[in-house]
Design a protein around this motif. Sequence first.
Motif, PDB file in Angstrom:
ATOM      1  N   TYR A  31      -3.583   0.346   3.300  1.00  0.00           N
ATOM      2  CA  TYR A  31      -3.530   1.159   2.079  1.00  0.00           C
ATOM      3  C   TYR A  31      -2.540   0.584   1.068  1.00  0.00           C
ATOM      4  O   TYR A  31      -2.826   0.514  -0.138  1.00  0.00           O
ATOM      5  CB  TYR A  31      -3.146   2.597   2.444  1.00  0.00           C
ATOM      6  CG  TYR A  31      -2.980   3.493   1.255  1.00  0.00           C
ATOM      7  CD1 TYR A  31      -4.076   4.032   0.594  1.00  0.00           C
ATOM      8  CD2 TYR A  31      -1.693   3.790   0.776  1.00  0.00           C
ATOM      9  CE1 TYR A  31      -3.915   4.841  -0.514  1.00  0.00           C
ATOM     10  CE2 TYR A  31      -1.524   4.603  -0.329  1.00  0.00           C
ATOM     11  CZ  TYR A  31      -2.638   5.134  -0.975  1.00  0.00           C
ATOM     12  OH  TYR A  31      -2.475   5.927  -2.086  1.00  0.00           O
ATOM     13  N   ASP A  32      -1.355   0.149   1.571  1.00  0.00           N
ATOM     14  CA  ASP A  32      -0.333  -0.350   0.654  1.00  0.00           C
ATOM     15  C   ASP A  32      -0.671  -1.725   0.088  1.00  0.00           C
ATOM     16  O   ASP A  32      -0.392  -2.004  -1.089  1.00  0.00           O
ATOM     17  CB  ASP A  32       1.022  -0.415   1.376  1.00  0.00           C
ATOM     18  CG  ASP A  32       1.547   0.977   1.708  1.00  0.00           C
ATOM     19  OD1 ASP A  32       1.128   1.947   1.018  1.00  0.00           O
ATOM     20  OD2 ASP A  32       2.349   1.123   2.655  1.00  0.00           O
ATOM     21  N   ARG A  33      -1.272  -2.615   0.896  1.00  0.00           N
ATOM     22  CA  ARG A  33      -1.448  -4.004   0.486  1.00  0.00           C
ATOM     23  C   ARG A  33      -2.811  -4.285  -0.146  1.00  0.00           C
ATOM     24  O   ARG A  33      -2.926  -5.231  -0.929  1.00  0.00           O
ATOM     25  CB  ARG A  33      -1.274  -4.942   1.714  1.00  0.00           C
ATOM     26  CG  ARG A  33       0.077  -4.804   2.406  1.00  0.00           C
ATOM     27  CD  ARG A  33       1.203  -5.221   1.489  1.00  0.00           C
ATOM     28  NE  ARG A  33       2.507  -5.102   2.168  1.00  0.00           N
ATOM     29  CZ  ARG A  33       3.650  -5.417   1.572  1.00  0.00           C
ATOM     30  NH1 ARG A  33       3.679  -5.829   0.305  1.00  0.00           N
ATOM     31  NH2 ARG A  33       4.789  -5.276   2.237  1.00  0.00           N
ATOM     32  N   VAL A  34      -3.821  -3.474   0.148  1.00  0.00           N
ATOM     33  CA  VAL A  34      -5.175  -3.788  -0.327  1.00  0.00           C
ATOM     34  C   VAL A  34      -5.745  -2.688  -1.206  1.00  0.00           C
ATOM     35  O   VAL A  34      -6.131  -2.916  -2.368  1.00  0.00           O
ATOM     36  CB  VAL A  34      -6.126  -4.055   0.874  1.00  0.00           C
ATOM     37  CG1 VAL A  34      -7.539  -4.356   0.388  1.00  0.00           C
ATOM     38  CG2 VAL A  34      -5.598  -5.212   1.705  1.00  0.00           C
ATOM     39  N   THR A  72      -4.477   0.057  -2.685  1.00  0.00           N
ATOM     40  CA  THR A  72      -3.749   0.511  -3.870  1.00  0.00           C
ATOM     41  C   THR A  72      -3.956  -0.436  -5.052  1.00  0.00           C
ATOM     42  O   THR A  72      -4.277   0.014  -6.161  1.00  0.00           O
ATOM     43  CB  THR A  72      -2.264   0.660  -3.545  1.00  0.00           C
ATOM     44  OG1 THR A  72      -2.103   1.633  -2.515  1.00  0.00           O
ATOM     45  CG2 THR A  72      -1.476   1.111  -4.770  1.00  0.00           C
ATOM     46  N   PRO A  73      -3.792  -1.774  -4.901  1.00  0.00           N
ATOM     47  CA  PRO A  73      -4.072  -2.650  -6.057  1.00  0.00           C
ATOM     48  C   PRO A  73      -5.528  -2.577  -6.535  1.00  0.00           C
ATOM     49  O   PRO A  73      -5.794  -2.553  -7.735  1.00  0.00           O
ATOM     50  CB  PRO A  73      -3.717  -4.043  -5.530  1.00  0.00           C
ATOM     51  CG  PRO A  73      -2.753  -3.799  -4.429  1.00  0.00           C
ATOM     52  CD  PRO A  73      -3.179  -2.527  -3.781  1.00  0.00           C
ATOM     53  N   VAL A  74      -6.452  -2.523  -5.599  1.00  0.00           N
ATOM     54  CA  VAL A  74      -7.869  -2.441  -5.999  1.00  0.00           C
ATOM     55  C   VAL A  74      -8.141  -1.137  -6.743  1.00  0.00           C
ATOM     56  O   VAL A  74      -8.851  -1.104  -7.751  1.00  0.00           O
ATOM     57  CB  VAL A  74      -8.766  -2.574  -4.752  1.00  0.00           C
ATOM     58  CG1 VAL A  74     -10.222  -2.294  -5.105  1.00  0.00           C
ATOM     59  CG2 VAL A  74      -8.633  -3.969  -4.163  1.00  0.00           C
ATOM     60  N   ARG A 105      -6.024   0.626  -8.564  1.00  0.00           N
ATOM     61  CA  ARG A 105      -5.448   0.597  -9.895  1.00  0.00           C
ATOM     62  C   ARG A 105      -6.299  -0.214 -10.848  1.00  0.00           C
ATOM     63  O   ARG A 105      -6.500   0.173 -12.017  1.00  0.00           O
ATOM     64  CB  ARG A 105      -4.030   0.030  -9.819  1.00  0.00           C
ATOM     65  CG  ARG A 105      -3.040   0.965  -9.129  1.00  0.00           C
ATOM     66  CD  ARG A 105      -1.689   0.308  -8.955  1.00  0.00           C
ATOM     67  NE  ARG A 105      -0.756   1.226  -8.292  1.00  0.00           N
ATOM     68  CZ  ARG A 105       0.484   0.879  -7.923  1.00  0.00           C
ATOM     69  NH1 ARG A 105       0.927  -0.385  -8.124  1.00  0.00           N
ATOM     70  NH2 ARG A 105       1.268   1.769  -7.335  1.00  0.00           N
ATOM     71  N   ALA A 106      -6.833  -1.343 -10.377  1.00  0.00           N
ATOM     72  CA  ALA A 106      -7.707  -2.145 -11.238  1.00  0.00           C
ATOM     73  C   ALA A 106      -8.980  -1.389 -11.609  1.00  0.00           C
ATOM     74  O   ALA A 106      -9.424  -1.393 -12.767  1.00  0.00           O
ATOM     75  CB  ALA A 106      -8.059  -3.463 -10.510  1.00  0.00           C
ATOM     76  N   ARG A 117      -8.149   1.230 -14.287  1.00  0.00           N
ATOM     77  CA  ARG A 117      -8.022   0.680 -15.634  1.00  0.00           C
ATOM     78  C   ARG A 117      -9.388   0.361 -16.246  1.00  0.00           C
ATOM     79  O   ARG A 117      -9.641   0.649 -17.421  1.00  0.00           O
ATOM     80  CB  ARG A 117      -7.155  -0.579 -15.581  1.00  0.00           C
ATOM     81  CG  ARG A 117      -5.691  -0.294 -15.265  1.00  0.00           C
ATOM     82  CD  ARG A 117      -4.904  -1.572 -15.143  1.00  0.00           C
ATOM     83  NE  ARG A 117      -3.507  -1.301 -14.818  1.00  0.00           N
ATOM     84  CZ  ARG A 117      -2.600  -2.262 -14.575  1.00  0.00           C
ATOM     85  NH1 ARG A 117      -2.954  -3.560 -14.633  1.00  0.00           N
ATOM     86  NH2 ARG A 117      -1.351  -1.917 -14.279  1.00  0.00           N
TER      87      ARG A 117
END
Length: 344
Positions: free
Chosen positions: A154-157, A159-161, A163-164, A167
């Motif tokens: 969850y923290d490494r994969v 969450t960034p996906v 957020r993108a 946006r």
Amino acid sequence: MELHEPPPRTRQPEGCLTVAIRVPLRIVVLVLVVPVRMAWDVLVATGRFLRDTVLRLLGRALLWAGTALFVRPLAGLWRHALVPVGRALARLGTVLVVVPAAWVYARVLSPVGHAVTWLLRGIATILAAAGNGVCTAVTWLARYLLVVPARWLYDRVLTPVGRAVARCARGLGWLLGMIGTGIGVALYGTLRVLLVLPALALWRWVLAPVGRFLAVVAYEVGDALGHAWRIAGRISRAVGRALATLFRWIFVEPLRRVYRTVLTPVGHLVRDAVLRPAAEGARVVGRAVREALAGARDTVRQARADLRRMLFGDPGQPAPVDRRELQRPATRSLGSSTTALTKD
């Protein structure tokens, strides 16, 4: 303290159209309403007469009949049959069901239930101890085999996906909003020119004047109906009073005079010449019949006593009993001769 009277209401000036509609409308409505009001008054008077003379007596008769045929029999059945039977069944049920059931519960079921409860408590205690160990092991394995890897993912994969993607979605929403706003403005201008402005003109120049005219007509019709109903009521009352006076002159007064001048003297004559002598004779006959019956009862009683005396003889006379009180000895005194000194 002076009382200030409210100022009189000033009537608003009325147009010629209102006056032109009001006068003929009131005349026509009055002609149409008078027969309806007279028929209504006749129906009301008939209904009151029927209520006072027929329906009330019929209701009392039906109430008496219902009480005599249903209420009293049902009350007697309930009081003298159902209540004793219910009490007997209750006592029988208490003796046959409640008392044995209470005995079985107290002597059999309660001890068996206590024993089963004790056994289940022991089994539950054993199972709880085993379950605590198993749960501890399962919790440790689940933490290091599932929770820790899922948190890292969850923290490494994710969450960034996420957020993108958020946006991109916000940018796409802004673009679609701008396109929708332009289309809405264009549609609003088109609909305003094609629909709103013609509808507003139709309401202002056609529907509003027609509605005002229809409102004036409806108000005048209602006012005319009210005036006509009140005037028709006065006419109906006048006609009713005239008919009542005519009926009284034609039927009631002649009947009253006949009752006073003919029937009352004839009734008094019949009462004095026929009914009173007949009543007196009936009383004399009744008195003679009562005396004859009393004499017959005395004769029968004497004959029965004579027959009893012939068959069984005269009853023995009871021995006389002296019911006088015992006399106490006289009190000794100096003049009495009962003492030893004065005794001869």
